[in-house]
Write a protein that holds these residues in place. Structure first.
Motif, PDB file in Angstrom:
ATOM      1  N   ASP A  44     -31.889  10.614  23.382  1.00  0.00           N
ATOM      2  CA  ASP A  44     -31.062   9.782  23.128  1.00  0.00           C
ATOM      3  C   ASP A  44     -31.163   8.202  23.812  1.00  0.00           C
ATOM      4  OD1 ASP A  44     -30.741  10.667  25.648  1.00  0.00           O
ATOM      5  OD2 ASP A  44     -28.593  11.494  25.415  1.00  0.00           O
ATOM      6  N   TYR A  45     -32.268   8.021  23.689  1.00  0.00           N
ATOM      7  CA  TYR A  45     -32.764   6.691  24.414  1.00  0.00           C
ATOM      8  C   TYR A  45     -33.801   6.068  23.803  1.00  0.00           C
ATOM      9  CZ  TYR A  45     -35.517   9.643  27.092  1.00  0.00           C
ATOM     10  OH  TYR A  45     -36.549  10.784  27.396  1.00  0.00           O
ATOM     11  N   PRO A  46     -34.063   4.757  23.720  1.00  0.00           N
ATOM     12  CA  PRO A  46     -35.357   4.221  23.044  1.00  0.00           C
ATOM     13  C   PRO A  46     -36.566   4.451  23.835  1.00  0.00           C
ATOM     14  CG  PRO A  46     -33.593   2.448  23.403  1.00  0.00           C
ATOM     15  CD  PRO A  46     -33.188   3.806  24.169  1.00  0.00           C
ATOM     16  N   PRO A  47     -37.796   4.957  23.075  1.00  0.00           N
ATOM     17  CA  PRO A  47     -37.924   4.808  21.754  1.00  0.00           C
ATOM     18  C   PRO A  47     -37.442   5.790  20.814  1.00  0.00           C
ATOM     19  CG  PRO A  47     -40.012   5.461  22.911  1.00  0.00           C
ATOM     20  CD  PRO A  47     -38.848   5.177  23.774  1.00  0.00           C
ATOM     21  N   TYR A  48     -36.518   6.596  21.083  1.00  0.00           N
ATOM     22  CA  TYR A  48     -36.193   7.757  20.348  1.00  0.00           C
ATOM     23  C   TYR A  48     -37.328   8.687  19.795  1.00  0.00           C
ATOM     24  CZ  TYR A  48     -32.200   4.652  20.571  1.00  0.00           C
ATOM     25  OH  TYR A  48     -31.077   3.987  21.022  1.00  0.00           O
ATOM     26  N   ASP A  49     -38.202   9.131  21.036  1.00  0.00           N
ATOM     27  CA  ASP A  49     -39.313   9.933  20.532  1.00  0.00           C
ATOM     28  C   ASP A  49     -38.477  11.525  20.193  1.00  0.00           C
ATOM     29  OD1 ASP A  49     -41.431   8.311  21.143  1.00  0.00           O
ATOM     30  OD2 ASP A  49     -41.130   8.748  23.351  1.00  0.00           O
ATOM     31  N   CYS A  50     -39.387  12.262  19.389  1.00  0.00           N
ATOM     32  CA  CYS A  50     -38.965  13.509  19.214  1.00  0.00           C
ATOM     33  C   CYS A  50     -38.747  14.225  20.287  1.00  0.00           C
ATOM     34  CB  CYS A  50     -39.892  14.041  18.019  1.00  0.00           C
ATOM     35  SG  CYS A  50     -39.936  13.197  16.418  1.00  0.00           S
ATOM     36  N   ALA A  51     -37.739  14.896  20.390  1.00  0.00           N
ATOM     37  CA  ALA A  51     -37.354  15.963  21.550  1.00  0.00           C
ATOM     38  C   ALA A  51     -38.204  17.213  21.251  1.00  0.00           C
ATOM     39  CB  ALA A  51     -36.005  16.134  21.831  1.00  0.00           C
ATOM     40  N   PRO A  52     -38.696  18.247  22.138  1.00  0.00           N
ATOM     41  CA  PRO A  52     -39.229  19.188  21.936  1.00  0.00           C
ATOM     42  C   PRO A  52     -38.283  20.279  21.470  1.00  0.00           C
ATOM     43  CG  PRO A  52     -39.405  18.699  24.231  1.00  0.00           C
ATOM     44  CD  PRO A  52     -38.999  17.618  23.514  1.00  0.00           C
ATOM     45  N   TYR A  53     -38.682  21.379  20.993  1.00  0.00           N
ATOM     46  CA  TYR A  53     -37.892  22.355  20.605  1.00  0.00           C
ATOM     47  C   TYR A  53     -37.368  22.986  22.106  1.00  0.00           C
ATOM     48  CZ  TYR A  53     -36.326  27.013  19.386  1.00  0.00           C
ATOM     49  OH  TYR A  53     -35.657  28.391  19.212  1.00  0.00           O
ATOM     50  N   GLY A  54     -36.172  23.315  22.396  1.00  0.00           N
ATOM     51  CA  GLY A  54     -35.702  23.687  23.650  1.00  0.00           C
ATOM     52  C   GLY A  54     -34.852  22.693  24.363  1.00  0.00           C
ATOM     53  N   TYR A  55     -35.174  21.568  24.002  1.00  0.00           N
ATOM     54  CA  TYR A  55     -34.204  20.405  24.751  1.00  0.00           C
ATOM     55  C   TYR A  55     -32.815  20.516  24.256  1.00  0.00           C
ATOM     56  CZ  TYR A  55     -32.698  15.771  26.084  1.00  0.00           C
ATOM     57  OH  TYR A  55     -32.173  14.728  26.820  1.00  0.00           O
ATOM     58  N   TYR A  56     -32.353  20.562  23.123  1.00  0.00           N
ATOM     59  CA  TYR A  56     -31.097  20.561  22.471  1.00  0.00           C
ATOM     60  C   TYR A  56     -30.577  22.019  22.298  1.00  0.00           C
ATOM     61  CZ  TYR A  56     -31.185  15.578  21.394  1.00  0.00           C
ATOM     62  OH  TYR A  56     -31.400  14.468  21.748  1.00  0.00           O
ATOM     63  N   GLY A  57     -29.207  22.297  22.693  1.00  0.00           N
ATOM     64  CA  GLY A  57     -28.599  23.503  22.557  1.00  0.00           C
ATOM     65  C   GLY A  57     -27.840  23.572  21.238  1.00  0.00           C
ATOM     66  N   GLN A  58     -27.305  24.697  20.901  1.00  0.00           N
ATOM     67  CA  GLN A  58     -26.611  24.830  19.801  1.00  0.00           C
ATOM     68  C   GLN A  58     -25.506  23.960  19.415  1.00  0.00           C
ATOM     69  OE1 GLN A  58     -24.864  28.906  20.030  1.00  0.00           O
ATOM     70  NE2 GLN A  58     -27.152  29.574  19.576  1.00  0.00           N
ATOM     71  N   ASP A  59     -24.867  23.272  20.486  1.00  0.00           N
ATOM     72  CA  ASP A  59     -23.824  22.390  20.138  1.00  0.00           C
ATOM     73  C   ASP A  59     -24.236  21.245  19.561  1.00  0.00           C
ATOM     74  OD1 ASP A  59     -24.502  22.818  22.855  1.00  0.00           O
ATOM     75  OD2 ASP A  59     -22.638  22.086  23.773  1.00  0.00           O
ATOM     76  N   TRP A  60     -25.301  20.806  19.352  1.00  0.00           N
ATOM     77  CA  TRP A  60     -25.958  19.584  18.882  1.00  0.00           C
ATOM     78  C   TRP A  60     -26.373  19.702  17.355  1.00  0.00           C
ATOM     79  CZ3 TRP A  60     -26.337  14.894  21.295  1.00  0.00           C
ATOM     80  CH2 TRP A  60     -26.200  14.982  22.549  1.00  0.00           C
ATOM     81  N   PHE A  61     -25.854  20.826  16.663  1.00  0.00           N
ATOM     82  CA  PHE A  61     -26.423  21.011  15.198  1.00  0.00           C
ATOM     83  C   PHE A  61     -24.893  21.408  14.806  1.00  0.00           C
ATOM     84  CE2 PHE A  61     -29.655  21.574  17.701  1.00  0.00           C
ATOM     85  CZ  PHE A  61     -30.726  20.829  16.864  1.00  0.00           C
ATOM     86  N   ILE A  62     -24.581  20.897  13.666  1.00  0.00           N
ATOM     87  CA  ILE A  62     -23.399  21.242  12.980  1.00  0.00           C
ATOM     88  C   ILE A  62     -23.586  21.774  11.658  1.00  0.00           C
ATOM     89  CG2 ILE A  62     -20.982  20.537  11.896  1.00  0.00           C
ATOM     90  CD1 ILE A  62     -20.884  18.603  14.111  1.00  0.00           C
TER      91      ILE A  62
END
Length: 148
Positions: A44-62
Protein backbone atom coordinates in the motif's frame (compact mmCIF):
# COMPACT_ATOMS: atom_id res chain seq x y z
CA UNK A 1 4.74 70.76 -16.42
CA UNK A 2 6.77 68.13 -18.19
CA UNK A 3 7.44 66.39 -14.90
CA UNK A 4 3.79 66.32 -13.88
CA UNK A 5 2.80 64.83 -17.25
CA UNK A 6 5.61 62.22 -16.97
CA UNK A 7 4.67 61.23 -13.40
CA UNK A 8 0.99 61.20 -14.30
CA UNK A 9 1.67 58.82 -17.19
CA UNK A 10 3.89 56.69 -14.94
CA UNK A 11 1.17 56.53 -12.27
CA UNK A 12 -1.43 55.57 -14.87
CA UNK A 13 0.82 52.77 -16.25
CA UNK A 14 1.53 51.49 -12.73
CA UNK A 15 -2.18 51.52 -11.91
CA UNK A 16 -3.02 49.49 -15.01
CA UNK A 17 -0.17 47.05 -14.33
CA UNK A 18 -1.14 46.39 -10.71
CA UNK A 19 -4.88 46.12 -11.32
CA UNK A 20 -4.57 43.65 -14.19
CA UNK A 21 -4.98 40.01 -13.17
CA UNK A 22 -1.74 38.32 -14.20
CA UNK A 23 -2.59 34.96 -12.62
CA UNK A 24 -2.81 31.91 -14.84
CA UNK A 25 -5.20 29.12 -13.88
CA UNK A 26 -3.51 26.06 -12.36
CA UNK A 27 -3.32 23.08 -14.66
CA UNK A 28 -2.88 19.98 -12.55
CA UNK A 29 -3.32 16.51 -13.96
CA UNK A 30 -2.93 13.32 -11.95
CA UNK A 31 -2.98 9.98 -13.70
CA UNK A 32 -2.32 6.98 -11.48
CA UNK A 33 -2.90 4.45 -14.23
CA UNK A 34 -4.13 0.90 -13.74
CA UNK A 35 -3.50 -1.04 -10.54
CA UNK A 36 -0.45 -3.32 -10.56
CA UNK A 37 -1.16 -6.87 -11.72
CA UNK A 38 0.10 -8.99 -8.85
CA UNK A 39 -0.82 -12.57 -7.94
CA UNK A 40 -1.40 -11.86 -4.22
CA UNK A 41 -1.95 -8.09 -4.09
CA UNK A 42 0.53 -5.23 -3.85
CA UNK A 43 1.90 -3.16 -0.98
CA UNK A 44 0.00 0.00 0.00
CA UNK A 45 2.93 2.37 -0.59
CA UNK A 46 5.02 3.38 -3.63
CA UNK A 47 6.42 1.81 -5.71
CA UNK A 48 3.50 -0.63 -5.08
CA UNK A 49 5.60 -3.78 -5.49
CA UNK A 50 3.80 -7.09 -5.52
CA UNK A 51 3.28 -8.40 -1.99
CA UNK A 52 4.22 -12.01 -1.28
CA UNK A 53 1.61 -14.65 -0.58
CA UNK A 54 0.94 -14.50 3.12
CA UNK A 55 1.13 -10.71 3.50
CA UNK A 56 -2.64 -10.13 3.22
CA UNK A 57 -5.34 -11.88 5.23
CA UNK A 58 -8.80 -12.90 4.05
CA UNK A 59 -10.37 -9.53 4.83
CA UNK A 60 -8.52 -7.98 1.86
CA UNK A 61 -10.52 -10.06 -0.62
CA UNK A 62 -14.18 -9.56 -1.49
CA UNK A 63 -15.79 -12.28 -3.59
CA UNK A 64 -12.28 -13.57 -4.20
CA UNK A 65 -10.92 -10.28 -5.59
CA UNK A 66 -8.25 -8.15 -3.96
CA UNK A 67 -9.84 -4.87 -2.82
CA UNK A 68 -6.72 -2.91 -3.65
CA UNK A 69 -4.30 -0.72 -1.75
CA UNK A 70 -2.90 2.78 -2.11
CA UNK A 71 -4.65 4.88 -4.76
CA UNK A 72 -6.51 1.78 -6.07
CA UNK A 73 -8.11 0.91 -2.69
CA UNK A 74 -11.77 -0.09 -3.09
CA UNK A 75 -12.62 -1.31 0.39
CA UNK A 76 -15.40 -0.07 2.64
CA UNK A 77 -15.11 3.19 4.59
CA UNK A 78 -13.31 2.66 7.90
CA UNK A 79 -11.79 -0.65 6.71
CA UNK A 80 -8.78 -2.15 8.49
CA UNK A 81 -7.63 -5.56 7.32
CA UNK A 82 -5.05 -7.91 8.78
CA UNK A 83 -1.59 -8.27 7.31
CA UNK A 84 1.48 -10.26 8.27
CA UNK A 85 4.09 -7.50 8.25
CA UNK A 86 6.95 -10.00 8.48
CA UNK A 87 6.65 -10.00 4.66
CA UNK A 88 6.82 -6.18 4.39
CA UNK A 89 10.12 -4.52 3.28
CA UNK A 90 9.28 -1.60 5.61
CA UNK A 91 9.53 -4.11 8.48
CA UNK A 92 12.81 -5.66 7.34
CA UNK A 93 11.66 -8.28 4.80
CA UNK A 94 14.33 -8.62 2.13
CA UNK A 95 13.26 -11.89 0.52
CA UNK A 96 11.80 -12.51 -2.91
CA UNK A 97 8.72 -10.69 -4.15
CA UNK A 98 6.39 -12.68 -6.39
CA UNK A 99 6.04 -12.36 -10.11
CA UNK A 100 2.74 -12.77 -11.93
CA UNK A 101 1.47 -16.33 -11.67
CA UNK A 102 3.98 -17.40 -9.02
CA UNK A 103 2.87 -20.06 -6.53
CA UNK A 104 2.62 -19.39 -2.77
CA UNK A 105 5.82 -19.63 -0.75
CA UNK A 106 4.90 -18.71 2.83
CA UNK A 107 2.06 -18.67 5.39
CA UNK A 108 -0.04 -16.01 7.09
CA UNK A 109 0.12 -14.93 10.74
CA UNK A 110 -1.83 -11.71 11.35
CA UNK A 111 0.25 -9.25 13.37
CA UNK A 112 -0.99 -5.86 12.15
CA UNK A 113 -4.11 -4.24 10.68
CA UNK A 114 -3.86 -1.68 7.87
CA UNK A 115 -6.36 0.58 6.11
CA UNK A 116 -5.23 0.22 2.49
CA UNK A 117 -3.61 3.67 2.47
CA UNK A 118 -0.52 2.79 4.52
CA UNK A 119 -1.89 3.43 8.01
CA UNK A 120 -1.84 0.88 10.83
CA UNK A 121 -4.86 0.67 13.10
CA UNK A 122 -7.37 -1.69 14.68
CA UNK A 123 -9.37 -4.13 12.57
CA UNK A 124 -12.11 -4.59 15.13
CA UNK A 125 -11.82 -8.38 14.97
CA UNK A 126 -9.21 -11.00 15.77
CA UNK A 127 -6.99 -12.03 12.85
CA UNK A 128 -5.61 -15.24 14.39
CA UNK A 129 -8.10 -17.48 12.60
CA UNK A 130 -7.54 -15.95 9.18
CA UNK A 131 -5.61 -17.51 6.35
CA UNK A 132 -3.80 -15.83 3.51
CA UNK A 133 -6.14 -14.18 1.06
CA UNK A 134 -6.17 -14.95 -2.60
CA UNK A 135 -8.30 -15.03 -5.67
CA UNK A 136 -10.61 -17.96 -4.97
CA UNK A 137 -13.72 -18.23 -2.93
CA UNK A 138 -16.42 -15.78 -2.06
CA UNK A 139 -17.34 -13.79 0.96
CA UNK A 140 -17.53 -10.21 2.02
CA UNK A 141 -15.28 -7.72 3.78
CA UNK A 142 -13.51 -9.63 6.49
CA UNK A 143 -14.48 -13.10 5.25
CA UNK A 144 -13.41 -13.57 1.61
CA UNK A 145 -10.46 -15.32 0.17
CA UNK A 146 -8.54 -18.45 -0.37
CA UNK A 147 -5.65 -18.56 -2.75
CA UNK A 148 -5.46 -18.97 -6.45
Amino acid sequence: MRYSRFFGSLALAAGILFTTNLKAPAQISINIGPAPVCPYGYFDYPPYDCAPYGYYGQDWFINGLFIGAGPWFHGPHGFYGHVDNRWDPHHGYAGPLPQRGQRPFNGFHANEARDGRGHAGTAGHDGRGEHSGGFQGGGHAGHGGGRR
